[in-house]
Design an enzyme around this catalytic site. Structure first.
Site, short mmCIF file in Angstrom:
data_model
loop_
_atom_site.label_atom_id
_atom_site.label_comp_id
_atom_site.label_asym_id
_atom_site.label_seq_id
_atom_site.Cartn_x
_atom_site.Cartn_y
_atom_site.Cartn_z
N HIS A 97 0.82 -1.21 0.00
CA HIS A 97 0.00 0.00 0.00
C HIS A 97 0.85 1.27 0.00
O HIS A 97 1.95 1.30 0.54
CB HIS A 97 -1.02 -0.01 1.14
CG HIS A 97 -0.47 0.06 2.54
ND1 HIS A 97 -0.18 1.26 3.16
CD2 HIS A 97 -0.19 -0.90 3.44
CE1 HIS A 97 0.24 1.03 4.39
NE2 HIS A 97 0.26 -0.28 4.58
N ASP A 99 -0.23 4.43 1.04
CA ASP A 99 -0.52 5.47 2.04
C ASP A 99 0.22 5.20 3.35
O ASP A 99 0.61 4.08 3.65
CB ASP A 99 -2.03 5.58 2.28
CG ASP A 99 -2.66 4.31 2.84
OD1 ASP A 99 -2.30 3.22 2.37
OD2 ASP A 99 -3.50 4.42 3.76
N ASP A 127 6.23 1.36 6.60
CA ASP A 127 4.87 0.80 6.45
C ASP A 127 4.13 1.73 5.51
O ASP A 127 3.62 2.75 5.94
CB ASP A 127 4.19 0.72 7.81
CG ASP A 127 2.75 0.24 7.72
OD1 ASP A 127 2.33 -0.18 6.64
OD2 ASP A 127 2.05 0.32 8.74
N GLU A 160 -5.04 2.00 2.74
CA GLU A 160 -5.02 0.79 3.58
C GLU A 160 -5.22 1.17 5.03
O GLU A 160 -5.89 0.47 5.79
CB GLU A 160 -3.69 0.05 3.39
CG GLU A 160 -3.66 -1.35 3.98
CD GLU A 160 -3.27 -1.43 5.44
OE1 GLU A 160 -3.45 -2.47 6.06
OE2 GLU A 160 -2.78 -0.42 6.00
N GLU A 161 -4.62 2.28 5.42
CA GLU A 161 -4.60 2.67 6.83
C GLU A 161 -5.93 3.23 7.32
O GLU A 161 -6.08 3.52 8.50
CB GLU A 161 -3.48 3.71 7.06
CG GLU A 161 -2.08 3.23 6.69
CD GLU A 161 -1.50 2.22 7.67
OE1 GLU A 161 -2.22 1.81 8.61
OE2 GLU A 161 -0.33 1.85 7.49
N ASP A 184 3.35 -6.35 3.80
CA ASP A 184 2.85 -5.34 4.73
C ASP A 184 2.92 -5.83 6.18
O ASP A 184 1.92 -5.77 6.90
CB ASP A 184 1.41 -4.97 4.35
CG ASP A 184 0.92 -3.74 5.10
OD1 ASP A 184 1.75 -3.02 5.70
OD2 ASP A 184 -0.30 -3.49 5.09
N HIS A 365 3.88 2.89 12.88
CA HIS A 365 2.87 3.80 13.43
C HIS A 365 3.40 4.55 14.64
O HIS A 365 2.63 5.01 15.48
CB HIS A 365 1.56 3.05 13.79
CG HIS A 365 0.87 2.46 12.60
ND1 HIS A 365 -0.47 2.12 12.59
CD2 HIS A 365 1.31 2.16 11.36
CE1 HIS A 365 -0.80 1.63 11.40
NE2 HIS A 365 0.27 1.64 10.65
ZN LIG Z 1 0.74 -1.28 6.44
#
Ligand SMILES: [Zn+2]
Length: 394
Positions: A97, A99, A127, A160-161, A184, A365
């Protein structure tokens, strides 16, 4: 000029030499560093999508963008690239992904030898730009070395997030592959084959406002009703497969007003659909019964399925490929269960068979996010081996 870069270490008679030593570490690192410097919060993936379209088109792929962007109110749809096969075999999906989460604007990566980290003000965006960079490097190596491979379908998703929205809206009419890899997750050496399904829960508890000093008996405290519900609720680790959490609570107007409304948001997750339903029903019931114990109070509970569980068998074709690929490059890869959802959950539900390969991203994150370039290289080597082995026998 694909021949110009042929690495002399590649010996067609020796499968290991096909895939080890051919991933170009510096090039992979350079692409990764370039990608993390392109801001791409969810729904703002326009610039990185453009960059990746150029990258993939230069690698001989036919690139298109689907209409998912319009569906989610974003700058772009999912990028879908078709790399023609140079050998027989069913198309293989390679998905990551585009984003990133917040704080993710103005990423300034810091390179310390093999490690790339953030400057502490943003996430790194490993990520999932580690996954994106690995896929691009593998496609590039395939082309340069003219490795025989089946058709490759690269899908770089949006959003995705924010609820796996890109994968949910992916135009599968444009994707022929029915098995493949999602890149991922963190742990190199693991491939995630199992993940929980999740329900989101939104609750509004309504009581009645009144002056807290002059006429409290006329009020019904929504906070007290909500507390009554939450105190009786099973939360946290429910069993080995199931978790539950209430994560947000808001309500009340002033200290001298009996609060008339409380809003609560939470979730339940389980690898088992029946357990997920049972836990969700329990949470709903706690709110509804608490409201019933306080005449005049109402609990409005809304449940929505965030994503479905995934469970890919160790005997599936894609897992046999991954294990054989790992063996070929002298590694072992174990299957494991994840605690969260990713695009793979959605794609498995939509009729594909995909597993999630670790890329080396760490402490995702967070503003301490980092990764090792050598881990990305290791994941790329396994991937290249999967691509090679995905040719049909004969
Ligand atoms: Zn991810």
């Amino acid at each position: 000029m694909p021949h110009a870069h042929v690495d002399k270490r590649v010996d067609p008679g020796n499968p290991i030499s096909y895939v080890t030593g051919v991933i170009q570490t510096e090039r992979l690192k350079a692409l990764f560093l370039e990608l993390v410097r392109i801001d791409s919060l969810s729904r703002r993936e326009g610039r990185i999508a453009e960059r990746l379209r150029t990258e993939l088109a230069a690698l001989g792929a036919e690139v298109e963008v689907d209409d998912a962007g319009a569906a989610v109110g974003g700058e772009t749809g999912n990028v879908i690239a078709h790399v023609p096969g140079t050998g027989p075999g069913e198309p293989l999906l390679l998905c990551a992904h585009m984003d990133t989460v917040e704080p993710g604007v103005g990423v300034k990566p810091v390179v310390e030898g093999d490690v790339i980290r953030t400057d502490g003000t943003t996430v790194l965006g490993g990520d999932d730009k580690s996954g994106v960079a690995i896929v691009c490097e593998c496609v590039r190596v395939c082309r340069e070395l003219e490795l025989p491979h089946p058709p490759l379908e690269v899908v770089f998703t949006i959003c995705e997030e924010v609820g796996l929205q890109g994968a949910k809206h992916l135009d599968l009419g444009r994707v022929r592959a029915r098995h493949g890899l999602v890149f991922d997750s963190d742990a190199v050496g693991f491939v995630f084959t199992r993940a929980p399904g999740s329900n989101g829960i939104e609750v509004v508890v309504r009581g009645r406002a009144a002056h807290a000093g002059m006429a409290p008996e006329r009020g019904i405290s929504a906070i007290q009703v909500a507390a009554d519900a939450v105190a009786r609720m099973r939360l946290g680790r429910i069993d080995a497969e199931t978790t539950a959490n209430l994560g947000l609570i808001q309500g009340g107007r002033a200290v001298n007003i009996v609060p008339e409304e409380v809003r609560i948001r939470g979730e339940a997750r389980s690898h088992d659909a029946a357990k997920l339903d049972a836990q969700t029903a329990h949470m709903r019931e706690c709110f509804e019964r608490a409201a019933a114990r306080h005449p005049g109070a109402v609990a409005d509970v809304k449940v929505h399925r965030q994503y479905e569980a995934m469970h890919v068998s160790d005997d599936s074709r894609v897992m046999r490929l991954v294990r054989a690929a790992a063996r070929e490059v002298g590694r072992t890869i174990e299957s494991a269960g994840m605690g969260g959802g990713c695009d793979a959950n959605v794609l498995n539900r939509r009729g594909l068979e995909v597993v999630n390969l670790g890329t080396g991203m760490r402490e995702i994150h967070t503003t301490s996010e980092w990764l090792k370039v050598s881990d990305m290289v290791a994941a790329a080597e396994v991937t290249l081996s999967v691509i090679r082995l995905a040719r049909s026998p004969g």
